[in-house]
Every structure is written in C-alpha cells, then in structure tokens.
Design a protein around this motif. Structure first.
Motif: not given
Length: 312
Positions: A288-295
């Motif tokens: 989830x952190x990976x997705x949030x940072x990417x967005x």
C-alpha cells in the motif's frame, strides 16, 4: 525534483536492499539445508519459494533451483543478480544526482556479475553471497557519506526502508514454516545480521519472545521492522514539510504511521500469538505504501509489486 529522478532513486534504494536481503536469506537457508540431515530439501525449498513470492515454480525443487531462480536469474528483479542489475539501470538515469562513487560502485558490481556463475562453480554460492553483502554495504556507506540530505537522499532511504520492512516480514515467515522452533530463530537472527547484537542485548537468552521483540520492535537495531518503519515515516514527513493543521499530508504517511503504532503498542507475547496476521499486515502495508508513493510522486508510472516469480 523531477518525478523520474525521484523514482529512480527510490528504486535504487529498494533494489540494493532487496539484493542484500535476498543474499542473506539464501545463504543461511542453504547452509541449513546442507547442515541438517533431517531437513527435507523439497519441503524447505518449496517454503523458501513461497516466502519469496514464487508460489509456482517449474522444474525440481532443489537447492540448485533456488540458486538459479533467486540468485542468478538476471531476468527476475526479485533475484540477487536481477536486483543489482535493476539498481544499476536506475542509477544510469540519475547520474547527475548520485555521487560518482555511488555510480562507480554500482557499475563495478554490475560488471562483476558477468563472471558470477564461474565464481559460484569455483568458490561456491556462499562466497558469492558474501561478495553481494559486501558490495551492498559499500553502496550503503557511500550513500550515507557522499549524498546531501536533500530530497534525493530521502527518496533513496525511503525505498531502502520500505524494502527492509517487506524483506524482514518475509524472513520472519520462515519461522512459521519451520514450526516455531528455536533453531529457526537462530537462523532468522543470522540472516538479518543480528545475531551478535542480539546476544549483547539479551545476554544470550534465546527464546521466542526475545527474538520476536528484537526483530520487530527494537528501536536501535536498524534492520528491525520498527526502526525501518520509523525511518520511512521520517523521510515521508521531510518530503511534506507543511502537513497542514490536521492529521498528515499524504496517504503514505498515514499507512506507515498506522503500521508503526500498531507495532509500538503491542507486547512481545501478543506479537508471538498473532505473528501470522502481523506479518501479513506488514506485507500489505509495504504494498500500500508503494502504491501511495507512486501515486503521489511518480505520476506517470505504476507501482512495482511483488508477483509470483518476479516483479512486474
């Protein structure tokens, strides 16, 4: 900072950490398979593949297959060689940001991989894994010694610590698969480079409670889950210096902070009882952190996630 530069630095941190942690895991577990005559090799290899996100593997479940797929397969960014190659490729795109020493380290490491199979044949896999750990340690030292503590450094350290949480959670899963025995905790501590520090901290008292407390909650050991989450949280806060009047500024901060406090206020005995759900939650947190940072920071790219056998 340009989005592509920030993304490259973030993934340099993740890939270098992935290479080192994978080398640590493989080295200790292959030694355990060889040293313990009662270990079922196929069962141990299947468990290791499962921990590393490779639930379905074609071919025999042998130690040699582990070395090929998780050690030497350059097409797989989840392998040791593949992660180092990916880190170097990302470094090519941000050479104006990283120091010349960092680039030379990654470039020399990459070119050293061309003879890796010969090294494995002549000296064995353990010499190769030791070389990988040494090269990753040099890279980490150069990063801390030669980069300004600006946004670029924060993205790289953020990636390193997100990956560290994920890999430590995967490592701890091997404890469940080993049935919770004392030897499995010894294996985990050695895989994390934590054995000597653990002995000094707990005066040699090796039990489930102390080992889980050290690898999950210790504030001073940099490879513990809590320490890595705290470092990632600090980087995210520095990247958003104006959080506003309420809460935090980004979804990534919210996710990491919730995971950190969820660990911080649990007792060690409670962690042992709920180890499976805790580790599942940590792996989900990293995704989830990976997705949030990417967005938030890498708007034109999709998040790179663990998949069965590779990283997309």
């Amino acid at each position: 900072m340009l989005s592509r530069i920030a993304e490259s630095l973030y993934w340099i941190g993740r890939y270098v950490e992935r290479a080192e942690d994978t080398a640590r895991i493989l080295d200790v577990h292959l030694q355990r398979i060889l040293a313990d005559p009662w270990t079922n090799e196929e069962t141990a290899v299947r468990s290791l593949f499962g921990v590393m996100g490779m639930a379905v593997v074609e071919g025999p479940y042998t130690s040699g297959r582990v070395v090929d797929l998780l050690g030497l397969d350059q097409r797989n960014p989840s392998s040791v060689v593949g992660a180092l190659a990916a880190a170097r490729e990302n470094a090519r795109g941000c050479r104006e940001i990283i120091s010349s020493e960092m680039w030379e380290c990654l470039n020399a490491t990459y070119h050293g991989l061309s003879s890796v199979r010969r090294t494995v044949e002549q000296q064995g896999v353990h010499a190769f894994f030791r070389w990988v750990r040494d090269r990753c340690a040099v890279m980490a030292g150069l990063t801390d010694a030669t980069m300004s503590r600006d946004e670029g450094w924060k993205f790289l350290v953020l990636g390193r610590n997100v990956e560290r949480v994920d890999m430590t959670a995967r490592l701890l899963r091997t404890h469940e698969l080993a049935g919770g025995s004392i030897p499995s905790w010894l294996t985990l501590l050695r895989s994390s480079g934590a054995w000597e520090t653990f002995l000094r901290t707990y005066r040699g008292a090796l039990d489930d409670r102390h080992a889980a407390e050290f690898l999950l909650l210790d504030r001073l050991f940099p490879r513990s889950v809590f320490a890595a989450l705290s470092a990632a949280e600090s980087c995210l806060a520095d990247l958003e210096p104006d959080p506003g009047r309420a809460g935090v500024a980004t979804e990534a901060q919210r996710i990491v902070g919730r995971a950190r406090t969820g660990l911080e206020f649990r007792g060690a005995d409670e962690l042992i009882d709920d180890l499976g759900p805790v580790l599942t939650g940590l792996e989900r947190t990293c995704s989830q952190v990976n997705e949030a940072v990417s967005r938030r920071y890498f708007r034109q790219t999709s998040a790179v996630l663990w998949t069965s056998g590779a990283v997309a």
